[in-house]
Motif scaffolding. Structure first.
Motif, mmCIF file in Angstrom:
data_model
loop_
_atom_site.group_PDB
_atom_site.id
_atom_site.type_symbol
_atom_site.label_atom_id
_atom_site.label_comp_id
_atom_site.label_asym_id
_atom_site.label_seq_id
_atom_site.Cartn_x
_atom_site.Cartn_y
_atom_site.Cartn_z
ATOM 1 N N ILE B 154 0.871 -1.179 0.000
ATOM 2 C CA ILE B 154 0.000 0.000 0.000
ATOM 3 C C ILE B 154 0.908 1.229 0.000
ATOM 4 O O ILE B 154 1.613 1.496 0.961
ATOM 5 N N THR B 155 0.914 1.933 -1.134
ATOM 6 C CA THR B 155 1.889 3.007 -1.342
ATOM 7 C C THR B 155 1.197 4.296 -1.774
ATOM 8 O O THR B 155 -0.032 4.329 -1.882
ATOM 9 N N ALA B 156 1.995 5.299 -2.047
ATOM 10 C CA ALA B 156 1.445 6.579 -2.496
ATOM 11 C C ALA B 156 0.632 6.429 -3.780
ATOM 12 O O ALA B 156 -0.241 7.248 -4.075
ATOM 13 N N LYS B 157 0.923 5.370 -4.552
ATOM 14 C CA LYS B 157 0.177 5.156 -5.802
ATOM 15 C C LYS B 157 -1.200 4.539 -5.556
ATOM 16 O O LYS B 157 -2.054 4.539 -6.433
ATOM 17 N N THR B 158 -1.386 3.953 -4.379
ATOM 18 C CA THR B 158 -2.627 3.236 -4.082
ATOM 19 C C THR B 158 -3.794 4.210 -3.916
ATOM 20 O O THR B 158 -3.717 5.145 -3.116
ATOM 21 N N LYS B 159 -4.850 3.972 -4.674
ATOM 22 C CA LYS B 159 -6.026 4.846 -4.550
ATOM 23 C C LYS B 159 -7.206 4.108 -3.914
ATOM 24 O O LYS B 159 -8.067 4.722 -3.301
ATOM 25 N N ILE B 160 -7.251 2.772 -4.106
ATOM 26 C CA ILE B 160 -8.332 1.968 -3.546
ATOM 27 C C ILE B 160 -7.734 0.686 -2.960
ATOM 28 O O ILE B 160 -6.899 0.044 -3.600
ATOM 29 N N VAL B 161 -8.151 0.344 -1.749
ATOM 30 C CA VAL B 161 -7.832 -0.972 -1.192
ATOM 31 C C VAL B 161 -9.161 -1.675 -0.985
ATOM 32 O O VAL B 161 -10.045 -1.143 -0.308
ATOM 33 N N SER B 162 -9.335 -2.843 -1.620
ATOM 34 C CA SER B 162 -10.589 -3.576 -1.461
ATOM 35 C C SER B 162 -10.255 -4.953 -0.900
ATOM 36 O O SER B 162 -9.576 -5.744 -1.537
ATOM 37 N N ILE B 163 -10.731 -5.216 0.301
ATOM 38 C CA ILE B 163 -10.231 -6.375 1.034
ATOM 39 C C ILE B 163 -11.347 -7.107 1.777
ATOM 40 O O ILE B 163 -12.258 -6.476 2.292
ATOM 41 N N LEU B 164 -11.251 -8.428 1.799
ATOM 42 C CA LEU B 164 -12.251 -9.198 2.550
ATOM 43 C C LEU B 164 -11.929 -9.166 4.039
ATOM 44 O O LEU B 164 -10.785 -8.950 4.439
ATOM 45 N N SER B 165 -12.929 -9.381 4.846
ATOM 46 C CA SER B 165 -12.717 -9.397 6.292
ATOM 47 C C SER B 165 -12.260 -10.784 6.734
ATOM 48 O O SER B 165 -11.402 -10.923 7.598
ATOM 49 N N VAL B 166 -12.872 -11.807 6.122
ATOM 50 C CA VAL B 166 -12.513 -13.200 6.421
ATOM 51 C C VAL B 166 -12.491 -13.955 5.093
ATOM 52 O O VAL B 166 -13.403 -13.802 4.278
ATOM 53 N N SER B 167 -11.449 -14.776 4.878
ATOM 54 C CA SER B 167 -11.356 -15.532 3.629
ATOM 55 C C SER B 167 -12.401 -16.634 3.584
ATOM 56 O O SER B 167 -12.518 -17.421 4.521
ATOM 57 N N ASN B 168 -13.125 -16.693 2.466
ATOM 58 C CA ASN B 168 -14.149 -17.733 2.319
ATOM 59 C C ASN B 168 -13.527 -19.100 2.033
ATOM 60 O O ASN B 168 -14.224 -20.096 1.994
#
Lengths: 143, 408
Positions: B154-168
């Motif tokens: 996650i860097t200065a280039k990152t505009k969106i982080v989309s992440i699961l809460s728990v892996s299915n």
């Protein structure tokens, strides 16, 4: 286990785990990829057709016991058959798995492949049994 | 061990089924079905449309459900709750309405290698279109995302982080606090896919400071066909609509349209009021039991199941070593037996579990496996369910054992 042996019978288990037909052919005349995106089963089917006869076939790839054994037993059933005859057998097998009526004469043509008859009672697995047969259908149509 | 919650679910009446697939969809308690029946029998009309009392009541039912969801997840304002068909639609809405408008060439969207296809394929499409980059947080040998990975990706280039809460697939619970903190420090927004945790852990979007959060109602004892998108009001207000049509407009002219305010801007067409009513009842059901109780019961069960499965020499487990890092899902394989054969044979014993790639093909490829068997728990599961699974697995292995040995 009730029901286990109806589906996972000796023949199917042997073919699924130790298939003589799981290899690559020296000089195949046709090759076709079969893929089931829902479960990830993948087979590559090869045939050697000469003078209108399915001289040999083989497969590589991975999948469940049903798809692996169905592929291997299909190859045993079709080896040495004329292309037209092979097409007919493929058609009968698909009919049987899809619960359509087949005659006793037609059933006889299936040879060992009749071992999959009970798969129709396990609807979730029908697609596994049919994967290689549909793939073979495409290969034979191409000639 | 008697499970008093099981009686709340009609599907278990005179049915000895062992249901271990709540991660795919939960069973529905009677109160949810009753609430929906009541709505359709007493209050059904097209919401927002008509001046008659029945339509007004249908509208009220819909917006009461919205308020219920807002409170349930700790949203500040109910206009921050958008109803969708499911989590997939909510993620598509975000990819198109937020992603397309905000991403520029060479920007980065960060997701994890564990994502469900629904939180992966839309980002592929949008990043390709905008010539942005889709970057992955990978997992370590313990099936978790390391702090280093979060720091580096996650860097200065990152505009969106989309992440699961728990892996299915793996059951890994992601350290959301850390990811959100890091993302905000570089000015990125964070989308949380809470599909696998919403029925198991208390959610608080305000405390978490998530910018967006999505989940499906059917994985939390609600009906099929209703899902939720939460978004911070200022972000949602700036976004363009996703689906166009009735109810989401203000003025429509031959060539131009102005749009409605939140939440209607994102809810085109006649909405699933019956589904929202069912979801609202499911929330009441969860709140009545209480998350402290749910977490305690489910953690105990998870820990019991993992312990029993680890004791089987023929089982390969795919989960973090520490039970505290997991939630409600466990993946495994019988060595040498394909998961689909295991699932079919378990079915003969009345045990329902999921086998396959679980809509996570990139994860399977990363782990270098084709598929897994997956169990996932709900409030109605018991240790007896885990025992039934383990006994059946032993029996299946016995059947396959001699053939597996032949192979060697």
């Amino acid at each position: 286990m009730n029901g286990f042996d109806d589906i996972y019978n000796e023949l199917i288990m042997e073919h699924s785990m130790n298939s003589f037909n799981k290899k690559s052919l020296q000089s195949p005349t046709g090759c076709q990829l079969g893929h089931n995106p829902n479960c990830g089963d993948e087979i590559e089917l090869q045939v050697k057709i000469r003078n209108g006869v399915v001289e040999d076939a083989a497969f590589t790839g991975h999948g469940c016991a049903i798809s692996q054994s169905s592929t291997s037993i299909m190859i045993d059933t079709l080896r040495g058959k004329k292309v037209e005859q092979a097409k007919k057998i493929v058609e009968i097998f698909i009919k049987m798995i899809k619960r359509e009526k087949i005659s006793s004469a037609e059933k006889k043509l299936l040879g060992d492949s009749v071992a999959f008859e009970n798969i129709k009672d396990m609807p979730a697995r029908v697609k596994c049994a049919l994967l290689s047969w549909h793939t073979m259908e495409e290969l034979l149509e191409r000639k | 061990m008697k499970n008093k919650y099981k009686e709340d679910f009609g599907i278990f009446d005179n049915n000895t089924i062992v249901y271990l697939d709540s991660g795919a969809t939960t069973q529905k308690p009677r109160c949810v079905l009753d609430a929906m029946k009541m709505f359709y029998e007493k209050e059904n009309a097209n919401p927002y449309r008509a001046a008659y009392g029945l339509s007004v009541r249908a509208t009220e039912c819909y917006n009461t459900a919205r308020e219920k969801v807002a409170k349930f997840i700790g949203a500040k304002n109910s206009c921050e709750i958008i109803f969708t068909k499911n989590a997939t639609e909510a993620l598509n809405l975000l990819a198109y309405s937020y992603g397309l408008d905000n991403l520029k060439k060479e920007d980065e969207v960060v997701i994890s290698i564990m994502e469900h296809h629904s939180n992966l394929v839309p980002w592929q499409k949008v990043t390709k279109e905008k010539k942005a980059k889709l970057s992955y947080l990978y997992i370590n040998d313990n099936y978790e995302i390391s702090e280093n990975e979060i720091e580096n990706k996650i860097t200065a280039k990152t505009k969106i982080v989309s992440i699961l809460s728990v892996s299915n697939v793996l059951g890994t619970a992601v350290n959301l606090e850390k990811i959100i903190k890091k993302a905000h420090s570089v000015g990125a927004v964070v989308i949380v896919d809470a599909s696998q945790s919403v029925a198991h852990q208390k959610l608080d979007v305000s405390r978490l400071d998530a910018d967006f959060l999505v989940f499906s109602g059917h994985k939390m004892y609600g009906p099929l066909g209703i899902g939720v998108l939460y978004g911070k009001q200022d972000l949602l207000e700036k976004m363009s609509p996703f689906i166009m049509g009735g109810d989401m407009i203000e003025f429509v002219h031959e060539q131009e349209t102005s749009f409605a305010t939140l939440p209607n801007k994102f809810e085109a067409g006649t909405q699933n009021v019956g589904g929202a009513v069912g979801l609202s009842s499911a929330i009441s059901y969860l709140e009545k039991i209480g998350f402290s109780k749910i977490e305690k019961v489910e953690k105990e069960l998870l820990s019991y199941a993992v312990k029993k499965l680890s004791a089987l020499s023929f089982i390969e487990l795919y989960c973090p070593k520490e039970i505290e890092k997991m939630a409600s899902v466990v993946s495994f394989n019988i060595k040498g037996v394909h998961p689909h054969d295991v699932a079919s044979l378990l079915d003969l014993k009345g045990v329902c579990l999921r086998a396959g790639n679980h809509c996570a093909q990139p994860l399977m490829r990363f782990l270098d496996i084709d598929s897994t068997c997956r169990i996932s728990f709900g409030i109605y599961n018991t240790k007896e369910d885990a025992d039934a699974l383990v006994d059946a697995l032993k029996e299946i292995y016995q059947k396959f054992e001699k053939y597996i040995k032949d192979e060697k």
